[in-house]
Design a protein around this motif. Structure first.
Motif, short mmCIF file in Angstrom:
data_model
loop_
_atom_site.label_atom_id
_atom_site.label_comp_id
_atom_site.label_asym_id
_atom_site.label_seq_id
_atom_site.Cartn_x
_atom_site.Cartn_y
_atom_site.Cartn_z
N SER A 23 0.67 -6.19 10.06
CA SER A 23 -0.50 -5.35 9.80
C SER A 23 -0.29 -4.41 8.63
N GLU A 24 0.95 -3.96 8.43
CA GLU A 24 1.18 -2.99 7.36
C GLU A 24 1.05 -3.63 5.98
N HIS A 25 1.07 -4.95 5.89
CA HIS A 25 0.99 -5.62 4.60
C HIS A 25 -0.29 -6.45 4.47
N ARG A 26 -1.35 -6.07 5.14
CA ARG A 26 -2.57 -6.88 5.12
C ARG A 26 -3.22 -6.91 3.74
N ARG A 27 -2.97 -5.86 2.93
CA ARG A 27 -3.61 -5.81 1.62
C ARG A 27 -2.96 -6.76 0.63
N TYR A 28 -1.79 -7.26 0.93
CA TYR A 28 -1.06 -8.08 -0.02
C TYR A 28 -0.03 -8.92 0.73
N SER A 29 0.41 -9.97 0.08
CA SER A 29 1.56 -10.72 0.59
C SER A 29 2.79 -10.27 -0.17
N LEU A 300 1.76 -0.73 -6.35
CA LEU A 300 0.39 -0.81 -5.83
C LEU A 300 -0.56 0.05 -6.66
N GLN A 304 -3.78 -1.33 -8.73
CA GLN A 304 -5.09 -0.81 -8.36
C GLN A 304 -5.74 0.01 -9.46
#
Length: 325
Positions: A23-29, A300, A304
């Protein structure tokens, strides 16, 4: 968004299983490897590279999607920033992580040398028990001139610790006019070399500072002075240092970094007046965790489109990391 962490082959910074899908890495692999494949490099949108990972032009040529690279160190001497800029890849470091640890390590080495612990440890191992069993003078802190080459974040952190112990602290740094805290005096480089009982290096490795400590500079040092290096190994010419030790110009050398890492020459390893530590000055459990967190946060931010203060090529033009830290 694909992030690739290139870990050091020499000593891993990332523990096995530390970054796993969840869950902590849902924004990226996120992938971690010490030997990146062409496929991994080609699909990475952002890359984090740890110490001893050389970012050269051939490696950059394999980065096809990458938009940002973060070197998880302060120095960028092993990064081809021009090659990154030519491909439109933003490059940043992580700023002053581990400053307090490096300052503590440097002070430990300085005190080790000043209190002649080399000699006393050797003497007691041989069965002796005499406080006179040492070479050279044993000075009080208040009678010792500590010279710092480089007066950025780390040099200033050393100065604060040394001043609290009573050292006479002097520094040379072409980018710093004076010490606002009043705990250290600015000097010319020649004056610093001539007067320092202990010389401690705290500057980056750049074309201008490579082999700064060479035969000519060692010849200007106060005879019998101690050299401490917790900055970058390439600042010191190893062969020149060995000659300075042989002549007695340098009485002791305490080095956390050498230009031949990770395999220092036997002449250094076995020298009775040289103490080596394995590029460990930055390390504590806290600083290692902060280093990794800062590297990921910085990458990140770049991906972004946020403003990141440690970017060295914001316009993707050729540039280099400058400044003393």
């Amino acid at each position: 968004m694909n992030i690739l962490m290139i870990d050091s082959q020499r000593v891993n910074y990332v523990d096995p299983g530390e970054y796993v899908p969840g869950s902590e890495h849902r924004r990226y692999s996120l992938e971690v490897t010490s030997r990146p494949s062409d496929e991994q490099l080609a699909r990475a949108d952002g890359i984090i590279a740890f110490h001893s990972v050389v970012i050269d032009a051939p490696l950059v040529a394999r980065m096809h999607r990458c938009r940002a690279l973060v070197k998880a160190t302060i120095g960028l001497d092993d990064v081809d920033v021009e090659a990154l800029s030519a491909k439109g890849i933003l490059c940043a470091n992580i700023g002053s992580v581990g400053v307090e640890e490096v300052a503590e390590h440097a002070m430990a080495l300085i005190l080790f040398a000043q209190r002649r612990l080399f000699d006393y440890a050797r003497h007691t191992r041989q069965g002796g028990w005499s406080w006179r069993a040492h070479a050279g003078e044993v000075k009080a802190c208040a009678d010792t001139v500590l010279g710092l080459i480089g007066y950025g974040a780390t040099g200033q952190a050393v100065a604060r610790r040394a001043a609290a112990l009573g050292y006479q602290v002097c520094f040379y740094d072409p980018r710093v006019d004076h010490c606002v805290e009043g705990i250290a005096q600015g000097r010319t480089l020649d004056s610093l070399l001539a007067t320092a009982d202990v010389l401690s290096l705290h500057l980056p490795l750049t074309p201008d500072t490579a082999h700064l400590m060479n035969d000519a500079r060692f010849s200007r040092m106060k005879h019998g002075a101690t050299l401490v290096n917790t900055a970058r190994g390439g600042i010191v010419d190893t062969e020149a240092l060995l000659r300075a030790l042989q002549s007695g110009v340098v009485s002791m050398a305490l080095l956390d970094v050498v230009q031949e890492e990770p395999a220092p020459p036997r002449a250094l390893i076995e020298h009775e007046r040289v103490l080596l530590t394995p590029h460990a000055a930055f390390y504590s459990e806290r600083s290692l965790a902060q280093l990794k967190a800062n590297a990921l946060e910085t990458l990140l931010g770049l991906l972004q489109g946020k403003t990141v203060k440690t970017v060295v090529n914001p316009d993707c033009l050729s540039g280099e990391a400058k400044g003393y830290a």
